[in-house]
Motif scaffolding. Structure first.
Motif, PDB file in Angstrom:
ATOM      1  N   ASP A  79      42.785  40.373  40.121  1.00 57.88           N
ATOM      2  CA  ASP A  79      42.037  41.202  41.065  1.00 57.88           C
ATOM      3  C   ASP A  79      41.182  40.359  42.009  1.00 57.88           C
ATOM      4  N   MET A  80      40.638  39.259  41.523  1.00 61.82           N
ATOM      5  CA  MET A  80      39.878  38.374  42.406  1.00 61.82           C
ATOM      6  C   MET A  80      40.784  37.796  43.493  1.00 61.82           C
ATOM      7  N   LEU A  81      41.958  37.322  43.085  1.00 59.23           N
ATOM      8  CA  LEU A  81      42.893  36.749  44.061  1.00 59.23           C
ATOM      9  C   LEU A  81      43.383  37.796  45.052  1.00 59.23           C
ATOM     10  N   ALA A  82      43.597  39.021  44.579  1.00 59.93           N
ATOM     11  CA  ALA A  82      44.010  40.098  45.493  1.00 59.93           C
ATOM     12  C   ALA A  82      42.925  40.368  46.523  1.00 59.93           C
ATOM     13  N   SER A  83      41.669  40.331  46.091  1.00 62.86           N
ATOM     14  CA  SER A  83      40.563  40.543  47.027  1.00 62.86           C
ATOM     15  C   SER A  83      40.499  39.431  48.063  1.00 62.86           C
ATOM     16  N   ILE A  84      40.650  38.182  47.614  1.00 64.40           N
ATOM     17  CA  ILE A  84      40.621  37.046  48.537  1.00 64.40           C
ATOM     18  C   ILE A  84      41.767  37.141  49.541  1.00 64.40           C
ATOM     19  N   ARG A  85      42.951  37.467  49.050  1.00 57.55           N
ATOM     20  CA  ARG A  85      44.124  37.539  49.935  1.00 57.55           C
ATOM     21  C   ARG A  85      44.051  38.708  50.911  1.00 57.55           C
ATOM     22  N   GLY A  86      43.252  39.711  50.559  1.00 58.69           N
ATOM     23  CA  GLY A  86      43.093  40.856  51.452  1.00 58.69           C
ATOM     24  C   GLY A  86      41.873  40.769  52.345  1.00 58.69           C
TER      25      GLY A  86
END
Length: 418
Positions: A79-86
């Protein structure tokens, strides 16, 4: 008329004191070395741990904010990586340890990609905690602003406590819309082999995590990095509050928050702590709570990644057990969480351990949350973790070998340093 002792007597006394101090230091050094060696031998002979329960992901809503509680690193990192990528506008990320491994590189690559597409990225990491990481790993996209929290600071020459502080925080804020805070550092080990706890916040209370980051960033020593604009929150949610230890300002409120909450407890106190070396006031508060009928339980690592911390913690076990405090030793994994929940109403989760380094030394951030639904989630997690723990009994602890008792006694003077 009084007469001063003769000079030879003073010199002899000084020699005796010096010899005694050297002898004590020698014994302490020998004991510490022995503990480290013994721990290394145990680790080599220990079979691969069979795994541990994953309590899951828990959701709750408080006012205009949504709270997600993570108990497994792989879920959190996804979820952290998804937030960064978005991310569309800006990213603030701050960590104590950042491993040069698969997970660490996933985060680095995601941040570099965000900077490449025009997102403003601000990074803080602690230099001392990452001494074993190659310096080349921390070379980011040229547009990324990096604050390498230094090992050596001007205050070192003054000898003040603020000069010994580390940046022990783990924060991520994306577009001022999503914030993360908790015990997880960045690394593949933590993703699957450690049991920890972390929060994601969306909504108005993200401001608390944003403000925690900005306060440290803007307080850094003179450098080339630009200041970040302070903002005011859209609303004031009193049930969620970031509590920040800021050594440069000699501000350490997390300890006081713990003391206040423990002092108010009526029914139960459930604490999960990676490194537990309480000062006398916190120890007394827990003992007094147990004495007035509060069910006080501590989940601590059976074997942590810091052997000296383990042995310093064990020096408190007899006192706690004698007064009715229950000690549960977590098995099959390192439990790195820093959480507490009291009376089904109050909870805290964050980066601070109950030890000197966290409560009167390092930069730390905890969220303090007053909410029954969130406390119920915390209690469910505690119950699941308890099922993977062995309760330490007073008779068992009293029967430990004399050498263990001797070692605990010898290293007691180290408590104020850890």
């Amino acid at each position: 008329m009084d007469h001063a002792p003769p000079a030879p007597a003073i010199a002899a006394a000084k020699k005796t004191v010096l010899r005694t101090a050297l002898a004590v230091a020698s014994v302490q050094g020998s004991v510490m070395a022995g503990l480290v060696i013994w721990d290394a031998i145990k680790r080599r002979s220990r079979s691969k741990r069979p795994g541990f329960p994953h309590p899951g992901i828990f959701h709750s809503r408080i006012g205009e904010s949504d709270i997600t509680l993570y108990t497994f690193g792989a879920d959190l990192y996804a979820d952290m990586l998804a937030s960064i990528r978005g991310a569309k506008k800006q990213i603030f990320i701050e960590t104590f340890i950042w491993k040069d491994d698969e997970t660490g590189n996933q985060f680095k690559d995601a941040l570099n990609e965000a900077a490449e597409r025009g997102v403003k990225v601000y990074v803080i990491y602690d230099v001392f905690a990452n001494l074993v990481v190659p310096g080349s790993f921390f070379k980011f996209h040229p547009a990324i602003h990096v604050y390498r929290f230094p090992m050596f600071r001007p205050s070192l020459v003054l000898g003040s406590i603020r000069s010994t502080s580390l940046d022990h925080r783990k924060l991520l804020v994306v577009d001022d819309q999503t914030g993360f805070v908790g015990g997880y550092n960045i690394g593949s080990l933590y993703a699957t082999e450690w049991r920890d706890s972390h929060l994601r916040v969306t909504g108005t209370s993200v401001w608390d995590i944003r403000n925690a980051f900005v306060t440290v960033w803007n307080g850094q020593f003179a450098g080339r990095n630009p200041k970040i604009r302070h903002t005011t929150p859209e609303g004031w949610e009193s049930r969620i509050r970031a509590v920040n230890n800021i050594p440069t300002s000699l501000v350490y409120p997390i300890r006081g928050v713990y003391l206040d909450a423990i002092g108010r407890a009526k029914t139960h106190i459930y604490i999960t702590m990676a490194y537990f070396i309480p000062d006398q006031q916190i120890l007394k508060a827990l003992i007094e709570a147990s004495g007035r009928g509060v069910d006080v339980r501590l989940i601590l690592p059976r074997d942590s990644n810091h052997v000296l911390s383990d042995w310093l913690s064990r020096g408190f076990y007899r006192t706690l057990l004698d007064t009715g405090v229950r000690i549960l030793l977590y098995r099959d994994a390192m439990i790195h969480a820093k959480t507490a929940t009291i009376d089904g109403q109050w909870s805290t989760i964050g980066t601070a351990n109950i030890d000197r380094l966290s409560l009167t030394g390092n930069y730390e951030t905890n969220l303090e949350i007053h909410d029954e639904a969130f406390a119920a989630n915390m209690e469910e997690v505690f119950e699941i973790d308890s099922g993977n723990s062995d309760e330490l009994r007073l008779e068992e602890w009293g029967a430990r070998p004399w050498l263990a008792r001797f070692s605990e006694t010898v290293i007691v003077p180290l408590r104020p340093f850890l």
